[in-house]
Design a protein around this motif. Structure first.
Motif, PDB file in Angstrom:
ATOM      1  N   HIS A 288       0.832  -1.206   0.000  1.00  0.00           N
ATOM      2  CA  HIS A 288       0.000   0.000   0.000  1.00  0.00           C
ATOM      3  C   HIS A 288       0.869   1.260   0.000  1.00  0.00           C
ATOM      4  CE1 HIS A 288      -3.721  -2.009   0.106  1.00  0.00           C
ATOM      5  NE2 HIS A 288      -3.831  -2.223   1.399  1.00  0.00           N
ATOM      6  N   HIS A 289       1.940   1.230   0.791  1.00  0.00           N
ATOM      7  CA  HIS A 289       2.842   2.376   0.869  1.00  0.00           C
ATOM      8  C   HIS A 289       3.424   2.693  -0.515  1.00  0.00           C
ATOM      9  CE1 HIS A 289       6.135   5.004   2.088  1.00  0.00           C
ATOM     10  NE2 HIS A 289       6.964   4.198   1.451  1.00  0.00           N
ATOM     11  N   TYR A 290       3.898   1.652  -1.207  1.00  0.00           N
ATOM     12  CA  TYR A 290       4.490   1.875  -2.522  1.00  0.00           C
ATOM     13  C   TYR A 290       3.439   2.289  -3.554  1.00  0.00           C
ATOM     14  CZ  TYR A 290       9.315   0.651  -1.542  1.00  0.00           C
ATOM     15  OH  TYR A 290      10.599   0.672  -1.076  1.00  0.00           O
ATOM     16  N   GLN A 291       2.215   1.788  -3.408  1.00  0.00           N
ATOM     17  CA  GLN A 291       1.146   2.213  -4.315  1.00  0.00           C
ATOM     18  C   GLN A 291       0.897   3.717  -4.185  1.00  0.00           C
ATOM     19  OE1 GLN A 291      -1.986  -0.590  -3.099  1.00  0.00           O
ATOM     20  NE2 GLN A 291      -2.014  -1.382  -5.188  1.00  0.00           N
ATOM     21  N   LYS A 292       0.853   4.192  -2.948  1.00  0.00           N
ATOM     22  CA  LYS A 292       0.653   5.630  -2.715  1.00  0.00           C
ATOM     23  C   LYS A 292       1.805   6.447  -3.285  1.00  0.00           C
ATOM     24  CE  LYS A 292      -2.069   4.964   1.503  1.00  0.00           C
ATOM     25  NZ  LYS A 292      -2.054   5.060   2.991  1.00  0.00           N
ATOM     26  N   GLN A 293       3.039   5.972  -3.059  1.00  0.00           N
ATOM     27  CA  GLN A 293       4.207   6.678  -3.585  1.00  0.00           C
ATOM     28  C   GLN A 293       4.219   6.689  -5.114  1.00  0.00           C
ATOM     29  OE1 GLN A 293       6.447   8.444  -1.693  1.00  0.00           O
ATOM     30  NE2 GLN A 293       4.926   7.942  -0.114  1.00  0.00           N
ATOM     31  N   LEU A 294       3.764   5.588  -5.713  1.00  0.00           N
ATOM     32  CA  LEU A 294       3.705   5.506  -7.176  1.00  0.00           C
ATOM     33  C   LEU A 294       2.707   6.520  -7.723  1.00  0.00           C
ATOM     34  CD1 LEU A 294       4.469   4.094  -9.850  1.00  0.00           C
ATOM     35  CD2 LEU A 294       2.618   2.460  -9.404  1.00  0.00           C
ATOM     36  N   LYS A 319      12.796   7.891 -10.938  1.00  0.00           N
ATOM     37  CA  LYS A 319      12.119   7.567  -9.680  1.00  0.00           C
ATOM     38  C   LYS A 319      10.813   6.836  -9.938  1.00  0.00           C
ATOM     39  CE  LYS A 319      10.434   9.519  -5.345  1.00  0.00           C
ATOM     40  NZ  LYS A 319      10.219  10.737  -4.534  1.00  0.00           N
ATOM     41  N   TYR A 320      10.081   7.297 -10.956  1.00  0.00           N
ATOM     42  CA  TYR A 320       8.799   6.670 -11.287  1.00  0.00           C
ATOM     43  C   TYR A 320       8.990   5.207 -11.703  1.00  0.00           C
ATOM     44  CZ  TYR A 320       4.489   5.561 -13.731  1.00  0.00           C
ATOM     45  OH  TYR A 320       3.325   4.944 -14.130  1.00  0.00           O
ATOM     46  N   VAL A 321       9.970   4.949 -12.560  1.00  0.00           N
ATOM     47  CA  VAL A 321      10.239   3.578 -13.029  1.00  0.00           C
ATOM     48  C   VAL A 321      10.622   2.680 -11.850  1.00  0.00           C
ATOM     49  CG1 VAL A 321      11.817   2.145 -14.389  1.00  0.00           C
ATOM     50  CG2 VAL A 321      10.848   4.238 -15.383  1.00  0.00           C
ATOM     51  N   MET A 322      11.432   3.202 -10.933  1.00  0.00           N
ATOM     52  CA  MET A 322      11.838   2.430  -9.752  1.00  0.00           C
ATOM     53  C   MET A 322      10.619   2.076  -8.904  1.00  0.00           C
ATOM     54  SD  MET A 322      12.280   2.703  -6.210  1.00  0.00           S
ATOM     55  CE  MET A 322      12.553   4.456  -5.852  1.00  0.00           C
ATOM     56  N   LEU A 323       9.756   3.063  -8.650  1.00  0.00           N
ATOM     57  CA  LEU A 323       8.550   2.829  -7.846  1.00  0.00           C
ATOM     58  C   LEU A 323       7.585   1.877  -8.546  1.00  0.00           C
ATOM     59  CD1 LEU A 323       7.900   6.454  -6.534  1.00  0.00           C
ATOM     60  CD2 LEU A 323       8.482   4.467  -5.134  1.00  0.00           C
ATOM     61  N   GLU A 324       7.490   2.013  -9.861  1.00  0.00           N
ATOM     62  CA  GLU A 324       6.602   1.145 -10.629  1.00  0.00           C
ATOM     63  C   GLU A 324       7.036  -0.311 -10.526  1.00  0.00           C
ATOM     64  OE1 GLU A 324       4.709   1.247 -15.106  1.00  0.00           O
ATOM     65  OE2 GLU A 324       6.879   1.481 -14.893  1.00  0.00           O
ATOM     66  N   GLU A 325       8.339  -0.560 -10.687  1.00  0.00           N
ATOM     67  CA  GLU A 325       8.859  -1.932 -10.612  1.00  0.00           C
ATOM     68  C   GLU A 325       8.687  -2.509  -9.211  1.00  0.00           C
ATOM     69  OE1 GLU A 325       9.824  -3.873 -13.141  1.00  0.00           O
ATOM     70  OE2 GLU A 325       9.111  -2.180 -14.325  1.00  0.00           O
ATOM     71  N   LYS A 326       8.943  -1.688  -8.200  1.00  0.00           N
ATOM     72  CA  LYS A 326       8.806  -2.154  -6.823  1.00  0.00           C
ATOM     73  C   LYS A 326       7.347  -2.470  -6.503  1.00  0.00           C
ATOM     74  CE  LYS A 326      10.637  -3.071  -2.806  1.00  0.00           C
ATOM     75  NZ  LYS A 326      11.595  -4.180  -2.642  1.00  0.00           N
ATOM     76  N   THR A 327       6.440  -1.638  -7.001  1.00  0.00           N
ATOM     77  CA  THR A 327       5.009  -1.860  -6.758  1.00  0.00           C
ATOM     78  C   THR A 327       4.541  -3.139  -7.446  1.00  0.00           C
ATOM     79  OG1 THR A 327       4.673   0.545  -6.656  1.00  0.00           O
ATOM     80  CG2 THR A 327       2.712  -0.817  -6.927  1.00  0.00           C
ATOM     81  N   LYS A 328       5.009  -3.372  -8.672  1.00  0.00           N
ATOM     82  CA  LYS A 328       4.668  -4.618  -9.380  1.00  0.00           C
ATOM     83  C   LYS A 328       5.186  -5.838  -8.618  1.00  0.00           C
ATOM     84  CE  LYS A 328       4.916  -2.723 -14.105  1.00  0.00           C
ATOM     85  NZ  LYS A 328       5.742  -2.721 -15.332  1.00  0.00           N
ATOM     86  N   GLU A 329       6.441  -5.749  -8.179  1.00  0.00           N
ATOM     87  CA  GLU A 329       7.081  -6.867  -7.466  1.00  0.00           C
ATOM     88  C   GLU A 329       6.329  -7.197  -6.179  1.00  0.00           C
ATOM     89  OE1 GLU A 329      11.139  -7.621  -4.871  1.00  0.00           O
ATOM     90  OE2 GLU A 329      11.144  -6.031  -6.389  1.00  0.00           O
ATOM     91  N   LEU A 330       6.027  -6.159  -5.383  1.00  0.00           N
ATOM     92  CA  LEU A 330       5.309  -6.383  -4.131  1.00  0.00           C
ATOM     93  C   LEU A 330       3.888  -6.874  -4.391  1.00  0.00           C
ATOM     94  CD1 LEU A 330       6.523  -3.338  -2.024  1.00  0.00           C
ATOM     95  CD2 LEU A 330       6.858  -5.749  -1.456  1.00  0.00           C
ATOM     96  N   GLY A 331       3.262  -6.336  -5.449  1.00  0.00           N
ATOM     97  CA  GLY A 331       1.913  -6.770  -5.800  1.00  0.00           C
ATOM     98  C   GLY A 331       1.864  -8.251  -6.104  1.00  0.00           C
ATOM     99  N   TYR A 332       2.864  -8.730  -6.841  1.00  0.00           N
ATOM    100  CA  TYR A 332       2.939 -10.158  -7.158  1.00  0.00           C
ATOM    101  C   TYR A 332       3.118 -10.987  -5.885  1.00  0.00           C
ATOM    102  CZ  TYR A 332       4.759 -14.632  -8.719  1.00  0.00           C
ATOM    103  OH  TYR A 332       4.961 -15.985  -8.895  1.00  0.00           O
ATOM    104  N   LYS A 333       4.017 -10.532  -5.013  1.00  0.00           N
ATOM    105  CA  LYS A 333       4.280 -11.282  -3.782  1.00  0.00           C
ATOM    106  C   LYS A 333       3.032 -11.363  -2.898  1.00  0.00           C
ATOM    107  CE  LYS A 333       9.271 -10.409  -3.490  1.00  0.00           C
ATOM    108  NZ  LYS A 333      10.358  -9.727  -2.752  1.00  0.00           N
TER     109      LYS A 333
END
Length: 354
Positions: A288-294, A319-333
């Motif tokens: 959720h935190h990364y979704q908000k930051q994205l 920064k956007y690309v980094m947050l996007e990848e992290k959000t995708k990764e966490l979403g999958y997990k």
């Protein structure tokens, strides 16, 4: 014969006809074709997914007006679908899905994904993604008189702080999503059974395994049990307020815990499951935190694009690309963990019914 039956279940949407027209054709040639890719991906020599039809869906989604968070969420859903489809491909090669039950489940899951993100060719099928807002218009997206009545009572009761109302609104949204997914599955089952009844050739009917329909009814039963338990909980909270001793706050975790207590777990197993749910909830909060930051980063990027400041734009894109990848990764997990936990509970509940 089975493949002919399932082909009749393809959705009317032109995209989905293309997607489901692949109909179990997970051939080496088809999947190797993914190395070609769209013009954007050809330059990188890399596609997002190892299954052609999932790349087709992903490409279409990028042309739609989905928010950055919604697009990242779709990516996570497609990653789960990819994992399941590649696992099925191995089972199929070993002759372990003769009745086609697992293939049918993959089709249902893909149907849910397409509908969830408004890609099934039907108007207004996409779930509205809203936060709690105080002007009262949020009630329009609940689409259920029972939920609307409970929400109105909760807001007017004076029992909830703004923070608790925000938490309760997330629970109402989650409940609506469960009903939405149940209805998609129910429609698929109803369509399947209608085809089953209308078969003219008795030999075809004999070959159509009853276990497939039974399996889907089990899935429906699990979803309806969760919906009923969730509605009871919303009624109780709306009337009494939140219990200060409540263990969990995330709606999906609350659902899992309520169902786990009804499953055939020993006291030790239940305690172990409780601890795992605590870790799962922490993982969801991080997501959720990364979704908000994205979302913040996406809004800022759109603003900077209008300024013409190339250096500033480059930094914001990184920064956007980094947050996007992290959000995708966490979403999958999160989705993978939820899938594993739900499967364990479902086995426990089915054991209770034996």
């Amino acid at each position: 014969m089975m493949s002919n039956v399932w082909e009749l279940l393809a959705l009317s949407s032109s995209l989905l006809l293309v997607v489901l027209g692949q109909g179990g054709k997970y051939s080496r040639e088809a999947n190797e074709a993914a190395t070609g890719g769209s013009p954007k991906r050809q330059e990188a020599g890399d596609w997002e997914f190892r299954v052609v039809k999932l790349n087709q869906i992903w490409e279409k989604a990028q042309r739609l007006h989905l928010s950055a968070v919604k697009l990242a969420e779709l990516h996570s859903d497609l990653k789960i679908q990819e994992k399941d489809e590649l696992s099925w491909k191995k089972l199929k090669a070993e002759g372990l899905d003769e009745d086609g039950e697992k293939e049918a489940k993959l089709r249902r899951n893909l149907n849910v994904i397409m509908t969830k993100y408004g890609m099934n060719g039907k108007k207004d099928s996409q779930l509205v993604d809203t936060n709690y807002i105080k002007d009262g218009t949020e009630i329009d997206v609940l689409d259920d008189p029972r939920l609307e009545k409970l929400w109105s009572k909760a807001k007017a009761s004076g029992k909830f702080s703004d923070q608790e109302l925000d938490k309760l609104w997330r629970e109402f949204k989650h409940h609506k999503e469960k009903i939405h997914e149940y209805n998609i599955l129910l429609e698929t089952v109803s369509r399947t059974e209608e085809i089953h009844k209308n078969m003219i050739n008795p030999s075809e009917e004999d070959q159509f395994k009853e276990e497939i329909l039974h399996g889907k009814h089990t899935e429906l039963k699990d979803k309806m049990r969760s919906i009923n338990q969730g509605l009871d909980r919303l009624r109780k909270i709306s009337h009494q307020g939140y219990d200060t001793a409540s263990e969990f706050e995330e709606p999906r975790v609350i659902d899992l815990w309520d169902m786990a207590k009804s499953a055939n777990f020993t006291e030790k197993e239940l305690e172990s499951f409780r601890e795992e749910l605590k870790h799962f909830e922490a993982k969801i909060e991080k997501h959720h935190h990364y979704q908000k930051q994205l979302e913040i980063s996406h809004q800022k990027l759109k603003h900077v694009e209008g300024t013409g400041d190339k250096e500033h734009l480059s930094r914001n894109k990184e920064k956007y690309v980094m947050l996007e990848e992290k959000t995708k990764e966490l979403g999958y997990k999160v989705k993978k963990h939820l899938q594993d936990l739900s499967s364990r509970i479902s086995r426990g509940l089915q054991h209770n019914e034996l």
